[in-house]
Design a protein around this motif. Sequence first.
Motif, mmCIF file in Angstrom:
data_model
loop_
_atom_site.group_PDB
_atom_site.id
_atom_site.type_symbol
_atom_site.label_atom_id
_atom_site.label_comp_id
_atom_site.label_asym_id
_atom_site.label_seq_id
_atom_site.Cartn_x
_atom_site.Cartn_y
_atom_site.Cartn_z
ATOM 1 N N LEU A 11 -18.193 92.328 -19.129
ATOM 2 C CA LEU A 11 -16.777 92.698 -19.004
ATOM 3 C C LEU A 11 -16.284 93.433 -20.241
ATOM 4 C CD1 LEU A 11 -14.748 89.711 -17.466
ATOM 5 C CD2 LEU A 11 -14.881 92.046 -16.605
ATOM 6 N N ILE A 12 -16.650 92.909 -21.383
ATOM 7 C CA ILE A 12 -16.206 93.527 -22.642
ATOM 8 C C ILE A 12 -16.766 94.939 -22.769
ATOM 9 C CG2 ILE A 12 -16.404 93.378 -25.165
ATOM 10 C CD1 ILE A 12 -16.377 90.283 -24.771
ATOM 11 N N LYS A 13 -18.021 95.119 -22.401
ATOM 12 C CA LYS A 13 -18.627 96.448 -22.455
ATOM 13 C C LYS A 13 -17.926 97.399 -21.491
ATOM 14 C CE LYS A 13 -21.623 99.684 -23.406
ATOM 15 N NZ LYS A 13 -21.501 100.438 -24.668
ATOM 16 N N GLY B 296 -24.313 86.714 -30.662
ATOM 17 C CA GLY B 296 -22.900 86.630 -31.004
ATOM 18 C C GLY B 296 -22.032 86.179 -29.845
ATOM 19 N N LEU B 297 -20.732 86.136 -30.115
ATOM 20 C CA LEU B 297 -19.731 85.713 -29.147
ATOM 21 C C LEU B 297 -18.675 86.804 -29.006
ATOM 22 C CD1 LEU B 297 -19.203 82.057 -30.437
ATOM 23 C CD2 LEU B 297 -20.417 82.720 -28.349
ATOM 24 N N PRO B 298 -17.891 86.778 -27.929
ATOM 25 C CA PRO B 298 -16.781 87.735 -27.812
ATOM 26 C C PRO B 298 -15.867 87.764 -29.041
ATOM 27 C CG PRO B 298 -17.115 86.646 -25.717
ATOM 28 C CD PRO B 298 -18.048 85.969 -26.697
ATOM 29 N N LEU B 299 -15.738 86.611 -29.718
ATOM 30 C CA LEU B 299 -14.921 86.561 -30.937
ATOM 31 C C LEU B 299 -15.389 87.564 -31.982
ATOM 32 C CD1 LEU B 299 -14.525 82.715 -31.569
ATOM 33 C CD2 LEU B 299 -12.760 84.292 -30.797
ATOM 34 N N ASP B 300 -16.678 87.863 -31.971
ATOM 35 C CA ASP B 300 -17.238 88.765 -32.973
ATOM 36 C C ASP B 300 -16.758 90.196 -32.804
ATOM 37 O OD1 ASP B 300 -18.750 86.728 -34.233
ATOM 38 O OD2 ASP B 300 -20.279 86.888 -32.679
ATOM 39 N N VAL B 301 -16.210 90.514 -31.626
ATOM 40 C CA VAL B 301 -15.615 91.842 -31.427
ATOM 41 C C VAL B 301 -14.116 91.725 -31.143
ATOM 42 C CG1 VAL B 301 -17.732 93.023 -30.728
ATOM 43 C CG2 VAL B 301 -16.377 91.833 -28.993
#
Length: 436
Positions: free
Chosen positions: A237-239, A250-255
């Motif tokens: 989803l983030i991509k 990593g985690l979504p928090l990292d971006v």
Amino acid sequence: MKVRTFEQGIHPKYNKELTEGKAFKFASQPEEVIIPLQQHIGAPAKPLVKKGDIVNLGQKIGQATGFVSADIHASVSGKVLAVEKVNGSLAVRIKNDFEDRKDETIKAKGDLKDLSAEELKDIVKEAGIVGLGGATFPTHVKVSIPEGKKVDKVILNGAECEPYLTVDHRTMVEQADKVIYGLKALMKMVDAKKGYIGIEVNKPDAIESMQQAIKAEDMISVVPLEVKYPQGGEKQLIKAILDKEVPSGGLPLDVGVVVNNIGTAVAITDAIQTGMPLIERTVTVTGAVNEPQNLIFRIGTPLSQLIEESGGFVGTPGKVIFGGPMMGQAQSDLDRPATKGTSGILVLSKDEVGAYPQAGPCIRCARCVDACPAKLVPTALVNLTKADMNLKLQDYHVFDCIECGSCTYVCPANIEVLQWVKLGKENLQAELRKSE
């Protein structure tokens, strides 16, 4: 509007037409509920009640025992029959008195604009809210941002890419205002300035409903997504939405992102507006049943009752699955309870299941490599697991596997790729624990 997606993935048959147009119905309350004290990732809750106690609707009956844990509440009012092991997990059995006598703690928490981020996190924690997409990660943990991390965006997952399931679709159509309210609460909790709702384009009515609901919201956008599995994975989803790559391990928090489910947002809204904790949820009951439908049920309702609510089996069932066909778990006990993590009940007929063909040798076609949304080499992970080279699996980033099953789906040799990868993960974790 531009339709976005991630790289790789697959296109299974979705079979959503069985329930996508069916509005929610309330399932009948059961005579007895079985409420497990482990309905979340993390430590099981500690029982707060004992046999013979009278409990109220929404009363806390299980206390979280660690940071990564979640409170458990009574989904009916009535008498505690037992606190005992059910399917290997401690559970509270309650005989329903059908009075729905609300606990005195059930009170509206006030207006969103007047509540601080910390107050909102406390409300979410006290309500026992977990991720309702199936992962059941405690939501108060997800919105507790570690020192040194900064979140500026929240994404709501409305992709619902798993075949057959339609509860998120119906929620966006029927409860759009609640979805937006919950999203705004999440944004306030993490101090995010922008919110996104990703929806696959096979849900045009959901896209329209959510676009109408955000007309007055400058900081929230609806993002149409390509119909592709596993479009609803956090990293995918983030991509697709932000064109950001979450680093390996990593985690979504990292971006700078927090991702939550559509149903989770609605549960947050209910906790704020009514004070009611997570005592019911939505489920798609579909497949080989006489009346496939979307239900709202009380946590702890037996699986068998929800199937009966949907007209019972068509013929002889071959398999009953909690969740969807790609990531769901087959069930052997129809009396076990549906829980916070039950987003779907899929019944497959004997003809659909059939006999699983015997696995042949890997023909090195690389279809699993082409399909893997995490860009792993599944064949290498299988070979390392078979060779008991567990520590070597770290070099191939085995923990980046999201267990979507795309590799097994495309394998022409019928190798149960995902099962081998899961075994490899378990073996590696055991090796790592030994060396601690």
